[in-house]
Scaffold this active site. Structure first.
Site, PDB file in Angstrom:
ATOM      1  N   THR A 177       0.851  -1.140   0.050  1.00  9.65           N
ATOM      2  CA  THR A 177       0.041  -0.086   0.050  1.00  9.65           C
ATOM      3  C   THR A 177       0.526   1.264   0.038  1.00  9.65           C
ATOM      4  OG1 THR A 177      -1.575  -1.323   1.122  1.00  9.65           O
ATOM      5  CG2 THR A 177      -1.652   1.021   1.649  1.00  9.65           C
ATOM      6  N   VAL A 206     -11.776  -6.925   0.666  1.00  7.58           N
ATOM      7  CA  VAL A 206     -11.560  -5.701   1.091  1.00  7.58           C
ATOM      8  C   VAL A 206     -10.532  -5.687   2.225  1.00  7.58           C
ATOM      9  CG1 VAL A 206     -12.284  -3.432   1.917  1.00  7.58           C
ATOM     10  CG2 VAL A 206     -13.570  -4.562   0.185  1.00  7.58           C
TER      11      VAL A 206
END
Ligand code: ASP
Length: 310
Positions: A177, A206
């Site tokens: 990320t 998710v």
């Protein structure tokens, strides 16, 4: 108030194995981190808000194919790019997030639009994309998100039930990320996070990044945090909120709270990863329990750090 500004960013916990990091690749990662730090700092130095600064830094990282967000995002089980992002404003506790969105060039801009142009906090998939069209968010075709190294990473495990987190030892290409936290001249803090998630993740999975209180959180009273790591464990540990609560209810410093959550609580449940954090005094922490974490910061005193490993 007119105080000094500060910013910290990350390009993912878990890093490429040191022996695979060529001198050129190291230069590229470092310059990518530096460019994002500068994009955020420029906003802060010209009087912009912490929210605007984290947005600028994360957009820069999303546009860099080296990092797992926006262009450069990983492939899911179906060979698609499904992305998650969030942003939070620590002054007003306003937040916006999107999950499972496809073909959005900069998911963090859509998360920001959810925060500023809708009455909602989180929007998912098709609905988020339909909303994006109404607020002039830029779309990009599948080819834009196709990078060869991510494609090869997916081909290695395509057709299996395995998923590849950028942090696992198996991976030779372990970027996760991206995220940023900042303190602006008015003493307000903000956080933003954006990710492609995990290679070969199930369609619809998710992670922690868009979940307020897990992967992203900001509150002027305590801290602003952007996480990177094994999302499932970060959700179960409510990492960002836990750090904020330790500060609010136990009176711990940012450093103490980060230490407990990242180096003890997460380690106990094998939650690999790290985070960048800032408080309203400009204290910055960038703890991780993985081998490395792409990270950079610029303190209130102008001290710059750009690091990959310990
Ligand atoms: N936290 C992200 C997720 O689980 C992945 C990462 O940081 O590498 O989606």
């Amino acid at each position: 108030m007119n105080q000094k500004t500060a910013i910290a960013i990350h390009g993912g916990a878990g890093t490429i194995a040191p022996h695979l990091l060529t001198p050129q690749l190291e230069i590229d990662y470092r310059s990518g981190l530096k460019a994002a730090l500068e994009a955020g700092n420029k906003v802060l130095k010209s009087g912009g808000t912490a929210t605007e600064a984290v947005l600028a830094a994360v957009v820069e990282l999303e546009n860099n194919p080296l990092f797992n967000a926006g262009k450069g995002g990983v492939f899911n089980h179906l060979g698609q790019h499904e992305m998650d992002a969030a942003i939070m404003d620590g002054q007003f506790l306003k937040a916006g997030a999107v999950c499972g969105v496809k073909n959005i060039k900069n998911p963090v801009l859509l998360a920001h639009a959810v925060m500023t142009k809708s009455p909602h906090v989180m929007m998912a998939g098709d609905g988020a994309e339909a909303f994006a069209k109404t607020v002039n968010i830029e779309f990009a075709d599948n080819a834009y998100f196709h990078t060869e190294h991510r494609y090869q990473q997916w081909l290695d495990i395509k057709g299996t039930e395995n998923y590849q987190l950028d942090h696992t030892a198996k991976s030779e290409n372990k970027m996760g990320t991206v995220g940023a936290v900042a303190l602006d001249k008015d003493g307000n803090i903000a956080a933003a996070t954006s990710t492609g998630g995990m290679t070969n993740k199930k369609f619809g999975r998710v992670g922690d990044s868009p979940i307020i209180g897990a992967g992203t959180y900001a509150n002027n009273e305590t801290c602003a945090i952007s996480c990177t790591g094994h999302g499932e464990l970060f959700i179960r540990s409510v990492v960002a909120c836990d750090i904020s609560c330790l500060m609010a209810y136990k009176g711990l410093t940012l450093k103490q709270a980060c230490e407990i959550v990242v180096m003890d609580k997460l380690v106990k449940i094998e939650g690999e990863g790290g985070l960048v954090a800032i408080d309203a005094h400009g204290n910055i922490e960038m703890p991780f329990n993985s081998e490395g974490m792409y990270r950079a910061s610029l303190s209130v005193n102008g001290e710059e750090v750009v690091k990959i490993y310990e």
